[in-house]
Design a protein around this motif. Structure first.
Motif, mmCIF file in Angstrom:
data_model
loop_
_atom_site.group_PDB
_atom_site.id
_atom_site.type_symbol
_atom_site.label_atom_id
_atom_site.label_comp_id
_atom_site.label_asym_id
_atom_site.label_seq_id
_atom_site.Cartn_x
_atom_site.Cartn_y
_atom_site.Cartn_z
ATOM 1 N N SER A 95 0.831 -1.206 0.000
ATOM 2 C CA SER A 95 0.000 0.000 0.000
ATOM 3 C C SER A 95 0.865 1.255 0.000
ATOM 4 N N GLN A 98 2.349 1.729 -3.390
ATOM 5 C CA GLN A 98 1.309 2.197 -4.320
ATOM 6 C C GLN A 98 1.057 3.692 -4.140
ATOM 7 N N MET A 99 0.946 4.137 -2.904
ATOM 8 C CA MET A 99 0.650 5.547 -2.645
ATOM 9 C C MET A 99 1.811 6.454 -3.047
ATOM 10 N N THR A 102 1.639 6.657 -6.933
ATOM 11 C CA THR A 102 0.547 7.464 -7.496
ATOM 12 C C THR A 102 0.500 8.879 -6.938
ATOM 13 N N MET A 104 -1.042 9.592 -4.277
ATOM 14 C CA MET A 104 -2.372 9.729 -3.675
ATOM 15 C C MET A 104 -2.420 8.948 -2.359
ATOM 16 N N THR A 105 -2.826 9.625 -1.294
ATOM 17 C CA THR A 105 -2.936 8.977 0.018
ATOM 18 C C THR A 105 -4.406 8.904 0.393
ATOM 19 N N THR A 106 -5.090 7.914 -0.195
ATOM 20 C CA THR A 106 -6.520 7.731 0.034
ATOM 21 C C THR A 106 -6.807 6.255 0.249
ATOM 22 N N ASP A 108 -8.760 4.258 -1.170
ATOM 23 C CA ASP A 108 -8.913 3.442 -2.375
ATOM 24 C C ASP A 108 -7.573 3.022 -2.976
ATOM 25 N N GLN A 109 -6.480 3.536 -2.432
ATOM 26 C CA GLN A 109 -5.147 3.134 -2.876
ATOM 27 C C GLN A 109 -4.577 1.979 -2.055
#
Length: 328
Positions: A95, A98-99, A102, A104-106, A108-109
């Protein structure tokens, strides 16, 4: 200044000159540069510690989002096996990667990994199965076929329209009379199950006849469409432990019952069929149907009802497997 003092002063001047030259030379510059590079650590390339804000956030979400696996069990009330359900755990390191990738720290990531239960359906031994796991948002509108040919085509069209694959349990003598219809059902991609050969009361016959009913149907289905079923549905739901044991141990088949019965063979109004299923519509439910006018007309609305509840229609094997199904 005496001679000795002069020598000392001269030596000091010479030492200071060489010290100045050494400090300002390329080798020293290079050494200092290397030291600076080694001490200037790229933080993004290092494992983040517990004090890293991103890691703390992922760990916090993990506490909220983790779902532990559920073991298969024997239900004493139903006297049947209830399948397990895989867990879903946040993979912290995946995770974080992945963040960072991208930006993005949400939630859905988050990246998840499935964890199987410690106890599986197979480990419980031969038992009838009436439903899937109550946590799995899946349902099967399974269709037992021994008659009602005129309603098969409209039911197949409805299933195709909604891109649904279900399970058809075929009576062996019906397959013998209607091999082309059996092929048509399989051609649409539906799962094929065994429904015995001559629709007997399986609980009232001896072991040899049980073997004949199941085995003969296996052969006629395999001869007609090249499929060897792994699921057995006793006609009229009549069975005993001997039936379950023979199906499992000699034919490697699970005995399948149902959770909700349309009782469509009595030709009730369509509204009655829908209401009977609506009352029991839930995760893991197996709905018993036949190719009748009532069920053929009710099927589309039942599919819509299930989808509106976030329950995905699929085959029996899919419903009773422990694989996760996370419906948006």
């Amino acid at each position: 200044m005496n001679r000795q003092t002069g020598k000392l002063v001269a030596a000091g001047v010479i030492w200071a000159f060489f010290l100045y030259a050494a400090v300002n030379s390329d080798p020293i510059d290079g050494y200092v540069s290397v030291i600076k590079r080694e001490t200037s650590v790229d933080q993004s390339a290092q494992p983040a510690g517990q004090d890293d804000p991103l890691r703390r956030q992922v760990l916090e979400w993990k506490q909220q989002k983790d779902e532990q696996p559920i073991d298969a069990k024997l239900d004493p009330a139903w006297k049947a096996a209830v399948p397990g359900y895989n867990g879903r755990l946040v993979d912290v390191e995946a995770s974080i990667r992945q963040m960072r990738s991208t930006g993005m720290t949400t939630p859905d990531q988050l990246v998840y990994k499935e964890v199987p239960p410690s106890v599986t359906l197979e480990q419980l031994g031969p038992n009838p199965v009436y439903r899937g796991n109550p946590k799995k948002p899946a349902i099967c509108f399974m269709i037992n076929v021994a008659w009602g040919n005129e309603y098969l085509e409209p039911m197949l069209k409805t299933l195709d329209r909604y891109k649904i694959k279900t399970t058809f349990f075929l009576d062996g003598s019906w397959v013998k009379r209607n091999p082309e219809l059996a092929k048509e059902i399989a051609k649409h991609g539906h799962e094929i199950g065994n429904h015995a050969y001559s629709h007997p009361d399986m609980s009232a016959i001896g072991s040899q006849r049980i073997r004949e009913e199941i085995g003969r149907t296996q052969k006629v289905i395999e001869d007609a469409i090249g499929i060897r079923p792994t699921l057995f549905a006793p006609p009229s739901g009549a069975f005993n432990q001997q039936v379950v044991d023979i199906a499992a141990n000699e034919f490697q088949m699970k005995t399948i019952m149902w959770t909700a019965d349309t009782i469509d063979w009595q030709n009730p109004p369509v509204s009655t069929v829908i209401e009977r299923v609506r009352k029991k519509m839930d995760n893991g439910v197996l709905v018993l149907m036949h190719p009748t006018a009532s069920s053929s007309s009710a099927l589309e609305q039942l599919i819509k009802m299930a989808k509106a509840e976030g329950i995905a229609p699929m085959t029996v094997s899919e419903v009773i497997s422990s694989n996760r199904l996370d419906v948006p």
